[in-house]
Design an enzyme around this catalytic site. Structure first.
Site, PDB file in Angstrom:
ATOM      1  N   CYS A   1      -6.188  -7.884  44.703  1.00 32.88           N
ATOM      2  CA  CYS A   1      -7.241  -7.510  45.552  1.00 32.88           C
ATOM      3  C   CYS A   1      -8.733  -8.401  45.326  1.00 32.88           C
ATOM      4  O   CYS A   1      -9.278  -8.095  44.085  1.00 32.88           O
ATOM      5  CB  CYS A   1      -7.529  -6.171  45.795  1.00 32.88           C
TER       6      CYS A   1
ATOM      7  N   GLU B   1     -15.833  -7.557  41.201  1.00 34.42           N
ATOM      8  CA  GLU B   1     -14.723  -6.992  40.752  1.00 34.42           C
ATOM      9  C   GLU B   1     -13.462  -7.497  41.498  1.00 34.42           C
ATOM     10  O   GLU B   1     -13.519  -7.823  42.666  1.00 34.42           O
ATOM     11  CB  GLU B   1     -14.735  -5.410  40.824  1.00 34.42           C
TER      12      GLU B   1
ATOM     13  N   CYS C   1     -22.428  -6.606  49.954  1.00 35.45           N
ATOM     14  CA  CYS C   1     -21.999  -6.688  51.242  1.00 35.45           C
ATOM     15  C   CYS C   1     -23.206  -6.331  52.049  1.00 35.45           C
ATOM     16  O   CYS C   1     -23.971  -5.567  51.771  1.00 35.45           O
ATOM     17  CB  CYS C   1     -20.775  -5.892  51.563  1.00 35.45           C
TER      18      CYS C   1
ATOM     19  N   CYS D   1     -19.046   3.290  52.388  1.00 31.09           N
ATOM     20  CA  CYS D   1     -18.335   2.316  51.240  1.00 31.09           C
ATOM     21  C   CYS D   1     -19.585   2.063  50.177  1.00 31.09           C
ATOM     22  O   CYS D   1     -20.847   1.725  50.398  1.00 31.09           O
ATOM     23  CB  CYS D   1     -18.198   0.893  51.915  1.00 31.09           C
TER      24      CYS D   1
ATOM     25  N   CYS E   1     -10.261   0.905  46.902  1.00 32.12           N
ATOM     26  CA  CYS E   1     -11.103   0.179  47.821  1.00 32.12           C
ATOM     27  C   CYS E   1     -12.621   0.860  48.010  1.00 32.12           C
ATOM     28  O   CYS E   1     -12.587   2.002  48.348  1.00 32.12           O
ATOM     29  CB  CYS E   1     -10.488   0.074  49.326  1.00 32.12           C
TER      30      CYS E   1
ATOM     31  N   CYS F   1     -21.654  -0.279  55.682  1.00 30.53           N
ATOM     32  CA  CYS F   1     -20.854   0.825  55.909  1.00 30.53           C
ATOM     33  C   CYS F   1     -21.267   1.890  55.135  1.00 30.53           C
ATOM     34  O   CYS F   1     -21.411   1.936  53.856  1.00 30.53           O
ATOM     35  CB  CYS F   1     -19.626   0.414  55.841  1.00 30.53           C
TER      36      CYS F   1
HETATM   37  N1  SAH Z   1     -15.240  -5.718  54.431  1.00 28.45           N
HETATM   38  C1  SAH Z   1     -13.750  -5.804  54.552  1.00 28.45           C
HETATM   39  C2  SAH Z   1     -12.976  -5.953  53.540  1.00 28.45           C
HETATM   40  C3  SAH Z   1     -13.543  -4.837  52.137  1.00 28.45           C
HETATM   41  S1  SAH Z   1     -13.267  -3.207  52.637  1.00 28.45           S
HETATM   42  C4  SAH Z   1     -13.603  -4.622  55.557  1.00 28.45           C
HETATM   43  O1  SAH Z   1     -14.335  -3.648  55.732  1.00 28.45           O
HETATM   44  O2  SAH Z   1     -12.401  -4.554  56.070  1.00 28.45           O
HETATM   45  C5  SAH Z   1     -11.785  -2.752  52.246  1.00 28.45           C
HETATM   46  C6  SAH Z   1     -11.479  -1.537  52.903  1.00 28.45           C
HETATM   47  O3  SAH Z   1     -11.915  -0.634  52.288  1.00 28.45           O
HETATM   48  C7  SAH Z   1     -11.835  -1.364  54.415  1.00 28.45           C
HETATM   49  O4  SAH Z   1     -10.890  -1.101  55.224  1.00 28.45           O
HETATM   50  C8  SAH Z   1     -13.103  -0.235  54.107  1.00 28.45           C
HETATM   51  O5  SAH Z   1     -12.896   0.527  55.462  1.00 28.45           O
HETATM   52  C9  SAH Z   1     -12.138   0.606  53.187  1.00 28.45           C
HETATM   53  N2  SAH Z   1     -13.124   1.331  52.498  1.00 28.45           N
HETATM   54  C10 SAH Z   1     -14.439   1.304  52.177  1.00 28.45           C
HETATM   55  N3  SAH Z   1     -14.775   2.192  51.368  1.00 28.45           N
HETATM   56  C11 SAH Z   1     -14.039   3.261  51.261  1.00 28.45           C
HETATM   57  C12 SAH Z   1     -13.938   4.647  50.626  1.00 28.45           C
HETATM   58  N4  SAH Z   1     -14.939   5.162  49.974  1.00 28.45           N
HETATM   59  N5  SAH Z   1     -12.627   5.108  50.668  1.00 28.45           N
HETATM   60  C13 SAH Z   1     -11.724   4.458  51.429  1.00 28.45           C
HETATM   61  N6  SAH Z   1     -11.621   3.453  51.820  1.00 28.45           N
HETATM   62  C14 SAH Z   1     -12.829   2.718  51.737  1.00 28.45           C
HETATM   63 FE1  SF4 Z   2     -18.713  -4.313  53.562  1.00 29.89          FE
HETATM   64 FE2  SF4 Z   2     -17.679  -2.214  52.577  1.00 29.89          FE
HETATM   65 FE3  SF4 Z   2     -18.417  -2.185  55.291  1.00 29.89          FE
HETATM   66 FE4  SF4 Z   2     -16.123  -3.729  54.029  1.00 29.89          FE
HETATM   67  S1  SF4 Z   2     -16.517  -1.543  54.352  1.00 29.89           S
HETATM   68  S2  SF4 Z   2     -17.755  -4.454  55.454  1.00 29.89           S
HETATM   69  S3  SF4 Z   2     -17.104  -4.067  52.211  1.00 29.89           S
HETATM   70  S4  SF4 Z   2     -19.634  -2.329  53.672  1.00 29.89           S
END
Ligand code: SAH
Ligand code: SF4
Length: 341
Positions: free
Chosen positions: A103, A90, A110, A117, A332, A114
């Protein structure tokens, strides 16, 4: 068939050598592909018909297949692309004032895992190719209306960009190249969860803005929500950021997802300010976006306000990143999920 969108200018120079063609052909083809947005080799009319025919035996130009576009009333558009192996990714166009930010995803899924996420919880499929990275830009161009132009590009969609280092570096070069998409370097931002050796390398080789997802102020909490922290703990990450070469870039963006009751206390805010000392940075506070199945909660509004206040009082530029496109789940870390099941 090989896709010409997979070739950097340097790759094309090599390829022209193999074909016994002059080096300037590489620039011609590169411009046709990325700047002039050619959809086929036949469009490259300043290249001899004979050479075009030879190229066409093994090369073509192909894009991602856009399966679905969702629009939100605030102008945000999220689109789902299907790749050749039927992986789905996406991308989101976010309209904010006179900015239109694209974006893009860097991987299908991934591997960083995390816990807050949605992409991380869904597992990893594979790295995206240069053609698939750039394909998201071409697809976005197709969605523009009237006078609209994409002003900014962020690698903040699905995936960890620095875990797909080579293709992502080629992509950021195509984004900023005058022969390519011609975005100014300070309009492109790569966001990482904190892969320290790759950050160091990107500091030498890359030329776009860096954003780092910190999301916690103690190793205890960060270990729990970001497994990458067990390998590269907070102090190692901060040390790397303190020596990060900024060149024309003036600051690093620190992203901090505020999760209710987990990392949003006054003490966290004060610790964050201390951690960031001596790092030229701006802080983006992102209230956690809840999603089904997640054990975490968004922060209370007064916590966001207070956290913002404390970090700001410590002398930092802080913004609270408001969720755009909420009704289409364009936030995000919320990508892809809505199409599954
Ligand atoms: N993998 C990279 C870029 C993609 S994630 C990274 O982690 O930086 C982009 C952003 O979305 C990151 O700052 C992450 O902390 C945030 N993010 C992920 N899941 C989220 C959620 N459920 N609510 C708010 N921000 C989130
Ligand atoms: Fe991967 Fe989501 Fe962690 Fe970014 S926040 S590194 S997309 S698992």
């Amino acid at each position: 068939m090989k896709n010409l969108r997979d070739f950097s200018h340097k790759d094309l120079l090599e390829l022209m050598k193999e074909f016994g063609e002059k080096p300037y052909r590489a620039e011609q083809i590169f411009r046709w592909v990325f700047q002039r947005r050619a959809a086929s080799i036949d469009q490259m009319t300043d290249i001899s018909k004979a050479f075009r025919e030879r190229l066409k035996e093994e090369y073509s130009i192909a894009g991602n297949r856009v399966l679905d576009v969702r629009r939100s009333s605030d102008g945000t558009r999220k689109f789902l692309s299907e790749l050749e192996d039927s992986s789905r990714i996406e991308s989101v166009l976010i309209a904010e004032g006179d900015r239109l930010t694209l974006c893009v995803s860097s991987q299908a899924g991934c591997a960083m895992g995390c816990k807050f996420c949605m992409t991380g919880m869904g597992g990893f499929t594979r790295n995206l190719t240069l053609a698939e990275l750039a394909g998201q830009v071409f697809s976005a161009f197709e969605l523009l209306e009237g006078e609209e132009r994409v002003t900014n590009v962020v690698l903040m969609g699905m995936g960890e960009p620095l875990a797909n280092y080579d293709n992502v570096l080629k992509f950021t070069n195509v984004l900023t190249s005058g022969m390519g998409f011609n975005f100014s370097r300070n309009k492109v931002t790569l966001s990482t969860a904190g892969l320290v050796p790759a950050i160091r390398r990107f500091g030498q080789e890359g030329d776009v803005n860096l954003a780092v997802s910190l999301n916690a102020t103690t190793d205890e909490v960060r270990d729990r929500i970001m497994p990458v922290n067990r390998k590269y703990p907070i102090e190692e990450l901060m040390a790397e950021l303190r020596r990060y070469p900024l060149k024309s870039r003036k600051y690093i963006t620190i992203e901090y997802v505020l999760i209710g009751g987990l990392n949003d206390t006054d003490e966290d805010a004060r610790r964050l300010a201390r951690l960031l000392r001596a790092i030229p940075c701006k802080v983006n506070l992102i209230p956690f976006n809840e999603f089904p199945g997640s054990p975490f909660k968004g922060p209370a509004p007064e916590r966001v306000e207070r956290f913002h206040y404390i970090v700001k009082q410590s002398g930092y530029t802080v913004i609270v990143r408001l969720s755009k496109g909420g009704e289409i789940q364009a936030a995000c870390g919320q990508l892809r999920g809505a199409y599954e099941g």
